[in-house]
Design a protein around this motif. Sequence first.
Motif, short mmCIF file in Angstrom:
data_model
loop_
_atom_site.label_atom_id
_atom_site.label_comp_id
_atom_site.label_asym_id
_atom_site.label_seq_id
_atom_site.Cartn_x
_atom_site.Cartn_y
_atom_site.Cartn_z
N ASN A 13 8.79 12.99 -1.20
CA ASN A 13 8.16 14.24 -1.65
C ASN A 13 6.65 14.17 -1.59
N PHE A 14 6.15 13.67 -0.50
CA PHE A 14 4.70 13.60 -0.34
C PHE A 14 4.18 14.96 0.11
N PRO A 15 2.85 15.17 -0.08
CA PRO A 15 2.30 16.46 0.36
C PRO A 15 2.51 16.66 1.85
N ASP A 16 2.65 17.91 2.22
CA ASP A 16 2.96 18.25 3.60
C ASP A 16 1.96 17.70 4.59
N TRP A 17 0.67 17.85 4.26
CA TRP A 17 -0.36 17.44 5.21
C TRP A 17 -0.31 15.93 5.43
N ALA A 44 -3.44 13.11 -4.13
CA ALA A 44 -3.15 12.31 -2.95
C ALA A 44 -4.40 11.67 -2.37
N GLY A 45 -5.52 12.44 -2.32
CA GLY A 45 -6.75 11.90 -1.75
C GLY A 45 -7.22 10.67 -2.51
N VAL A 46 -7.21 10.76 -3.85
CA VAL A 46 -7.63 9.62 -4.68
C VAL A 46 -6.69 8.44 -4.47
N ALA A 47 -5.39 8.75 -4.40
CA ALA A 47 -4.40 7.69 -4.22
C ALA A 47 -4.65 6.94 -2.92
N ILE A 48 -4.99 7.70 -1.88
CA ILE A 48 -5.26 7.06 -0.59
C ILE A 48 -6.43 6.08 -0.71
N VAL A 49 -7.50 6.53 -1.35
CA VAL A 49 -8.67 5.65 -1.49
C VAL A 49 -8.30 4.41 -2.29
N LEU A 50 -7.55 4.60 -3.38
CA LEU A 50 -7.15 3.45 -4.20
C LEU A 50 -6.32 2.46 -3.40
N CYS A 51 -5.41 2.98 -2.56
CA CYS A 51 -4.56 2.09 -1.78
C CYS A 51 -5.39 1.31 -0.76
N HIS A 67 3.25 9.93 -7.50
CA HIS A 67 4.26 10.46 -8.40
C HIS A 67 3.84 10.38 -9.86
N SER A 68 2.78 9.61 -10.14
CA SER A 68 2.28 9.58 -11.51
C SER A 68 1.24 10.66 -11.72
N GLY A 69 1.04 11.50 -10.72
CA GLY A 69 0.13 12.62 -10.90
C GLY A 69 -1.25 12.43 -10.29
N VAL A 70 -1.49 11.27 -9.71
CA VAL A 70 -2.81 11.07 -9.10
C VAL A 70 -2.90 11.92 -7.83
N ALA A 115 0.84 -1.20 0.00
CA ALA A 115 0.00 0.00 0.00
C ALA A 115 0.87 1.25 0.00
N ALA A 116 1.94 1.23 0.80
CA ALA A 116 2.83 2.40 0.85
C ALA A 116 3.46 2.64 -0.51
N CYS A 117 3.96 1.55 -1.13
CA CYS A 117 4.60 1.71 -2.45
C CYS A 117 3.59 2.14 -3.50
N ALA A 118 2.39 1.57 -3.44
CA ALA A 118 1.37 1.94 -4.42
C ALA A 118 1.04 3.43 -4.30
N PHE A 119 0.93 3.90 -3.06
CA PHE A 119 0.65 5.32 -2.86
C PHE A 119 1.74 6.17 -3.47
N ALA A 120 3.00 5.77 -3.21
CA ALA A 120 4.12 6.55 -3.73
C ALA A 120 4.09 6.62 -5.25
N ILE A 121 3.88 5.46 -5.88
CA ILE A 121 3.86 5.41 -7.34
C ILE A 121 2.69 6.22 -7.90
N LEU A 122 1.51 6.04 -7.31
CA LEU A 122 0.33 6.74 -7.79
C LEU A 122 0.52 8.25 -7.68
#
Lengths: 337, 315
Positions: free
Chosen positions: B142-146, B87-94, B82-85, B73-80
Motif C-alpha cells: 500500500n505504498f503511494p502511487d507515485w 513517504a518523502g521523509v521516509a525515503i531520506v531516512l532510509c 505505515h507508521s505515518g511518516v 532499507a525496503a523494510c524500514a521504508f515500509a515500517i516508517l
Amino acid sequence: MSSLLRRFHPQTLRVVALALVLALVIAFFSSQIDNYLSPRMFNRIATSAAVILPIAIGQAMVVMTRNIDLSVGSLVGIVAYLIGDFLGDVPLGPVPTLLLALALGAFCGAINGALVAYGRVPSIIATLGTLALFRTFLVEYSNAATITTDSLPKWVVDLPQATIFTVGTFEVRVMVVVSLVAAMIFGIALSRLRSARKFYAVGSNPDAAAMAGINSARVVFMAFVLSGVLAGLAGLIFLAKFGNITVVAGLGFELKSIAAVVVGGVNIFGGSGTILGVVLGTVLVDTIDNSLTRWALVSEFWREALLGILIMTAVAADTFMTRSFARMRRSTLQGVS
Amino acid sequence: MKQFFASWEGLLLVILVIVVATNAFTVDEFLTRQNQINLFQLSIEKIIVALAMTFIIISAEIDLSVASIMGLAACAFAILFHSGVPAGVAIVLCLLLGVAAGAFNAFWVAYVGIPSLVVTLAMLIGYRGFARVLLEDQGLGNFPDWFVRLGRDPFIGPFPLSLIVFVALLVGLSILLHRTGFGRQVFVIGNNAEVARYSGVKVARIRTILFIMSGFVSALAGLFYAGRLASVRGDAAFGFELDIITMVLLGGVSVFGGKGSMLGVLLSILIVLNLRNGMALENITGHIQTAVIGILLIGSVLGPNLIDNLRKRPA
C-alpha cells in the motif's frame, strides 16, 4: 598477569575464554528460562549442534588453508535429499548408507577442490558458484517434491531417538556421539599427524609452504574433499533428524558454520585454529540460537540479527586479543633484552 | 583495435553480440521496445548496486552485505510509511540508514582492520536479521502511487526514473573511477595497500568512502525494489549479492583488486541481463538461469587461468 599469559599459548587462552563465555551464557539462560538445565534441553541443543558440528569442522579445515567453502549448505541439502530418495527405492543398512553419504559428499567436495586448487579459481568465487549450481541441481532433480518419512527405512526414522546409554533420565543420543567421534578423530589427527601440519602451513604462509616442498594444491584439494565428506555426514544426520526433506534443506548452513568457526577461534586468514575451539564455537552458537527461541523476552525474529552481532563480537574480540597479546609479548621480550 | 579485442572487454563484447543475436533469432518477443525496457527493469536494482560494488572489489575488498542493506532499507521504508511518516521523509531516512550501515562496515574494515569478507558476511546476517525484526513475518504494501510507479512511468522520454538513475550513476562513477585522482587511488589501494599508504594515500578514508557509497547505493536500490514490487517482506532482496558480484567479476574486475573497468562491468551487466531475459522468455526456470550465471562466473575466472596454464607449458 603477563607472565601467566606468556606461559600459555594464545590458542589455549582463546579456548578457555570460549569455555567461560559458554558457561556464562548457560548460567544466564538458566535464570531466564524454566527447566533450562534439564536432560531434555541438553538433548535438544546437542542434536541440533550434531548437525552443524561436522560442517563446522570441514569449514575449519578449509579456512585453515586460507580458503572458504560457501557451498556446504547446498551440499548438505543434496546429500540429504539424494540419500533419502535412494533409500526410498533401495533400503540399505546404516553402514552402506553412511559410506554412500560420505562418498557423495567427497565427490561434490572434489569439484570444489578441483576448481580452487587446480583451476586456481579463488575459493569465494568457486564456492559461490557451486552453491548456486548444487542448489539448482537439487531443485531440478527433485522437481520440488519432498522426501517424507514414510518412504524411509525404519532405522533412519528411529535414529534421532536411538541412545547409546542412559543414566537415569539423561540420555546420550547416537547422533550426538557420532558427531563428537568425528570431531575427536579430526582433532587428534590435526594435532598429532605430521601430514596434518601441512594444512596449517599452507594457510599460514603459502609461499613458505611451497618452498618447504609442500604440494599446496593437493593440500587445498584435500581440505575441500574433507569438507565435502563432513558435509555428507551432516547431510545424513540431517536426513535422520528431520525425515522430511524439502529443496531448501540446508539453506543458510554455510553462514552458521562460518559463525561457529570464527567464534571458535579459527583465524580467517588461515594458519591457526583448533578443533576443540570449533566444537565449543558450534555449541555456543547453537546454544544461543536454541535458547533465544525459548526466551520469552525476545521474539524469534531477533535470532538472525543476534547471530550477526555474535559473529562480529567474536571476530572483534579475537582481533583485539591477538593484537594485545602480541604487543604484550613483544614488550616483555624487549624489557628482557 | 586488435588490442581491444584481445582484451577482456573485447571478449565480453563478442559474447554480448552472440547472446543478443541468439536471443533475437530464437526468441520471439525479444526485439520489442517493451521487452528491452523490461530487460533492465527486472534487475535495475542489482545493476545499480553493481556499479558501487565495482569500486569495492577494485580496492581489493568485498561487500557481501549489499543485499541485506537493500532489504533493510525496503523494510524500514515500509515500517516508517505505515507508521505515518510521510513517504518523502521516509525515503531520506532510509538513505541515511544505508549510509549508517555502510559506515558501520567501514569502521570495522578500515579502522579495526578486520577482513571485509568476515565483516560483511557477519553483517549480511545482521542487517537481514534487523530487516526481519522490523517486519516479522508480515508483508507490507500500500505504498503511494507515485512511489510504485518510479520504476515504470516514463520520466525522461520513454525511460523510467530508475533507469535514468542507473545511467547517471554509470556515467558519473565511470568518470570518478577512470578520470579522477580519487579513482587512481582506488586502483593503487587495490594493487598494494601498504605501498599506497607509504605513498601518502589516505587508505582508511578512501575505504570508508567506498563502503559508505556502497551502503547508500544499496539503500537506494532497496527503495526502488520496494516500489517495483509494491510490497515488502523480511526476505526482500534475499540472495541478490550473488548476481551483483557475478556481474562485477565477469566484467573483468579482478577479485584480488587493482584491475578492472566500468566498460567491462557494463558489458557484463548487458550479457547477464540479456541472458536472463532470453531464458525467461523461453520459460527456463529462475534456478537454471542462476545456474547458467554461476557457470559463467566460474568460467570467467577458470578460462583465463587455463589459457595461462596452456601458454606456460613448454612446447
